[in-house]
Design an enzyme around this catalytic site. Structure first.
Site, short mmCIF file in Angstrom:
data_model
loop_
_atom_site.label_atom_id
_atom_site.label_comp_id
_atom_site.label_asym_id
_atom_site.label_seq_id
_atom_site.Cartn_x
_atom_site.Cartn_y
_atom_site.Cartn_z
N SER A 181 27.04 56.25 58.21
CA SER A 181 27.60 55.68 59.69
C SER A 181 27.14 56.52 60.83
O SER A 181 26.92 56.05 61.97
CB SER A 181 28.79 55.08 59.64
N HIS A 182 26.95 57.89 60.61
CA HIS A 182 26.55 58.70 61.58
C HIS A 182 25.40 59.67 61.28
O HIS A 182 25.25 60.71 61.79
CB HIS A 182 27.76 59.37 62.16
N GLU B 27 29.94 51.19 60.50
CA GLU B 27 30.09 50.57 59.27
C GLU B 27 29.95 49.05 59.39
O GLU B 27 29.24 48.28 58.57
CB GLU B 27 31.68 50.61 58.70
P1 NDP Z 1 36.43 56.89 56.51
O1 NDP Z 1 37.48 56.10 56.18
O2 NDP Z 1 35.13 56.74 55.66
O3 NDP Z 1 37.04 58.28 55.93
C1 NDP Z 1 38.22 58.81 56.66
C2 NDP Z 1 38.38 60.22 56.04
O4 NDP Z 1 39.32 59.97 54.87
C3 NDP Z 1 37.41 61.11 55.51
O5 NDP Z 1 37.93 62.59 55.88
C4 NDP Z 1 37.15 60.91 54.09
O6 NDP Z 1 36.58 62.07 53.37
C5 NDP Z 1 38.66 60.76 53.81
N1 NDP Z 1 39.25 59.84 52.64
C6 NDP Z 1 38.54 58.73 52.21
N2 NDP Z 1 38.99 58.27 51.15
C7 NDP Z 1 39.83 59.14 50.72
C8 NDP Z 1 40.67 59.10 49.39
N3 NDP Z 1 40.66 58.32 48.79
N4 NDP Z 1 41.75 60.15 49.49
C9 NDP Z 1 41.45 61.20 50.34
N5 NDP Z 1 40.79 61.26 51.42
C10 NDP Z 1 39.88 60.23 51.58
O7 NDP Z 1 35.84 57.38 57.89
P2 NDP Z 1 35.85 56.41 59.06
O8 NDP Z 1 34.77 55.16 58.50
O9 NDP Z 1 37.00 56.03 59.60
O10 NDP Z 1 34.81 57.16 60.04
C11 NDP Z 1 33.49 57.72 59.67
C12 NDP Z 1 32.92 58.49 60.66
O11 NDP Z 1 32.56 57.91 62.10
C13 NDP Z 1 33.76 59.90 61.20
O12 NDP Z 1 33.19 60.93 60.80
C14 NDP Z 1 34.14 59.79 62.71
O13 NDP Z 1 34.30 60.89 63.33
C15 NDP Z 1 32.88 58.86 62.99
N6 NDP Z 1 33.17 58.07 64.26
C16 NDP Z 1 32.63 58.66 65.48
C17 NDP Z 1 32.94 57.84 66.65
C18 NDP Z 1 32.48 58.40 67.92
O14 NDP Z 1 32.80 57.66 68.93
N7 NDP Z 1 32.10 59.47 68.25
C19 NDP Z 1 33.75 56.96 66.52
C20 NDP Z 1 34.39 56.29 65.22
C21 NDP Z 1 33.99 57.02 64.14
P3 NDP Z 1 35.34 61.89 52.70
O15 NDP Z 1 34.21 61.80 53.79
O16 NDP Z 1 35.10 62.79 51.88
O17 NDP Z 1 35.34 60.38 51.92
O1 PYC Z 2 31.26 54.28 64.62
O2 PYC Z 2 32.64 53.34 65.81
C1 PYC Z 2 31.74 54.04 65.57
C2 PYC Z 2 31.07 54.80 66.78
C3 PYC Z 2 31.29 54.67 67.97
C4 PYC Z 2 30.55 55.43 68.66
C5 PYC Z 2 30.10 56.18 67.82
N1 PYC Z 2 30.33 55.96 66.60
#
Ligand code: NDP
Ligand code: PYC
Length: 337
Positions: free
Chosen positions: A45-46, A187
Site C-alpha cells: 500500500s506504500h 488498501e
Molecule cells: P496493517 O494493519 O497492515 O499493520 C499494522 C501493524 O500491525 C504493522 O506493524 C504490522 O506488522 C502489525 N501486525 C499486523 N498483523 C499482526 C499480527 N497478527 N500480530 C502482530 N502484529 C501485526 O497496517 P495499516 O494497513 O493500518 O497501515 C499500513 C501502512 O500505511 C503503515 O505503514 C502506515 O504508516 C501507512 N499509512 C500512511 C498514511 C500517511 O498518510 N502517510 C496514512 C495511513 C497509513 P507487519 O507489517 O509485520 O505485518
Molecule cells: O493509505 O491512508 C493511506 C494514505 C493516505 C495518505 C497516504 N497514505
C-alpha cells in the site's frame, strides 16, 4: 511476465522516474528510498504503486519539486523544527533526524516537527531511523478527511498513521505502524484495482450505510479502527501533529487539495525518547526488561509487529524484489513519460 530486480536496481529506476519528473536530487533520492523500502518489505500500500500519485501531485503544482528543506534548531530547546519548504516530508526528516537523536540523548526526550510538507509514505522507515540511533520513537501525522468519527457518517478525520519503535541490541527493533482507520486508504484503492470486495466493517457509503464496495467506500467514508478508541487516537493526532504544530488538519488538507487523488500536504511530529534517561535511578535495565516482555509475548505463540515485514526484507535482500508484469509495465511507462 513477472520480473525480479535487486533492491539497488529498483532504487535506480524509481529515482530516475522522479528525476525525470523534475524533482531535485534531494527530493527524488529520499522519496525513492522510502518507496523502495515499502516494496522491499512487502508493504504494497506504500510501495511503487504510490509513484503515480506523487507524480500527479508534482504535476498539479501542489508540491515544490525544487524544495531544499531547512533546519531551524534553537540550541537549548528540545523541539527541533524542519521547514520542508513545500517539498516532500522524507528529505526533511533525513535532514532533522541526527539533531533529534542528539537532543534526545542529551535531554532524555526531543521532538522533531516537520512543517509544510507533502507526506504519503509509511512511517516505519522514520521510526527505524530513530531506533537505529538507540532511541524509542513515536511518529504521527494527519492525512486528509476520509474517515468518519465514530458515531458520525461523513469524512472528517484522516487515516492518520501512528507508529512506535523500541530499539533492540540483538536484532530488528520492535516497531508497529498503522493507519488509525480500519485499513489504510491505499488498501481500499488496491482492492478497487484488483476488483475485490472489502472486508465488512471497513467503510460506509455516502448515505452512511455499511459497504464492501471499494468505489462506494472511496466516495463515502472509511471507519476508525477499534470504534471510539481509534476515533479518539485519530483526533489526538489531528491535535498534536496538526493544530499544535501550527499545520493543517485533515479537513483543511482536503480543502486545500480539493481531491484525495493527490498526496496530502500537512506537518508531521516525531518524538524520540532515551530509555536509559527515563529509567535512570530505577531498578533494572530497560532494554533487558523489554526483551523479557517480547519473549513473553512470543512465548504465547503471538508474533511481534513488523516480523512479517522483516521476513519480507530478508527475502528481498537475498533474492531481490519480484514485481508483477503489470507493475513492470507501470515502471516502463513512467520511465517513458
Ligand atoms: P496493517 O494493519 O497492515 O499493520 C499494522 C501493524 O500491525 C504493522 O506493524 C504490522 O506488522 C502489525 N501486525 C499486523 N498483523 C499482526 C499480527 N497478527 N500480530 C502482530 N502484529 C501485526 O497496517 P495499516 O494497513 O493500518 O497501515 C499500513 C501502512 O500505511 C503503515 O505503514 C502506515 O504508516 C501507512 N499509512 C500512511 C498514511 C500517511 O498518510 N502517510 C496514512 C495511513 C497509513 P507487519 O507489517 O509485520 O505485518
Ligand atoms: O493509505 O491512508 C493511506 C494514505 C493516505 C495518505 C497516504 N497514505
Amino acid at each position: 511476465m513477472s520480473q525480479t530486480l535487486t533492491i539497488e536496481a529498483l532504487q535506480e529506476r524509481v529515482e530516475t522516474i522522479f528525476r525525470k519528473s523534475g524533482l531535485n536530487a534531494i527530493q527524488a533520492g529520499a522519496l525513492s528510498r522510502v518507496i523502495v523500502a515499502g516494496e522491499r518489505d512487502a508493504c504494497k500500500s506504500h510501495g511503487i504503486y504510490r509513484i503515480e500519485g506523487a507524480l500527479r501531485t508534482v504535476k498539479a503544482g501542489k508540491v515544490n519539486p525544487d524544495a531544499v528543506p531547512e533546519l531551524v534548531d534553537q540550541k537549548a530547546s528540545s523541539i527541533i523544527k524542519v521547514d520542508a519548504k513545500g517539498g516532500f516530508a522524507n528529505p526533511a526528516f533525513e535532514l532533522g533526524v541526527d539533531a533529534l537523536a542528539e537532543r534526545a540523548r542529551s535531554n532524555g526526550l526531543a521532538a522533531l516537527v516537520i512543517n509544510d510538507c507533502t507526506h504519503f509514505s509509511a512511517l516505519w522507515p522514520e521510526v527505524e531511523a530513530v531506533t537505529d540511533r538507540g532511541l524509542a520513537a513515536l511518529v504521527m501525522c494527519p492525512s486528509y478527511a476520509t474517515v468518519a468519527p465514530t458515531g458520525g457518517t461523513k469524512p472528517l478525520l484522516g487515516t492518520n498513521p501512528f507508529a512506535f519503535g523500541w530499539p533492540r541490541s540483538g536484532g530488528s527493533p520492535y516497531v508497529f505502524d498503522f493507519a488509525t482507520s480500519v485499513a489504510a486508504r491505499g488498501e481500499i484503492e488496491l482492492h478497487r484495482r484488483a476488483g475485490k470486495q472489502l472486508p465488512e466493517g471497513w467503510a460506509i457509503d455516502a448515505d452512511g450505510q455499511p459497504t464492501t464496495e471499494p468505489e462506494a467506500a472511496l466516495t463515502g467514508a472509511m471507519l476508525p479502527f477499534g470504534g471510539h478508541k481509534g476515533s479518539a487516537i485519530s483526533t489526538m493526532i489531528e491535535l498534536l501533529a496538526g493544530i499544535m504544530i501550527g499545520d493543517l488538519t485533515s479537513p483543511e488538507v482536503l480543502d486545500y487539495l480539493g481531491t484525495t487523488t493527490l498526496a496530502p500536504r500537512h506537518g508531521e511530529l516525531i518524538l524520540a525518547f532515551s530509555p536509559e534517561a527515563f529509567a535512570a535511578g530505577r531498578p533494572g535495565d530497560p532494554f533487558a526488561r523489554a526483551e523479557a516482555l517480547f519473549e513473553a509475548i512470543a512465548g504465547q505463540g503471538a508474533r511481534l509487529p513488523s516480523q512479517r515485514r522483516y521476513a519480507a526484507r530478508a527475502i528481498s535482500r537475498e533474492a531481490g524484489i519480484t514485481l508483477t508484469a503489470d507493475e513492470i509495465k507501470q515502471l516502463d511507462r513512467l520511465e517513458d513519460l
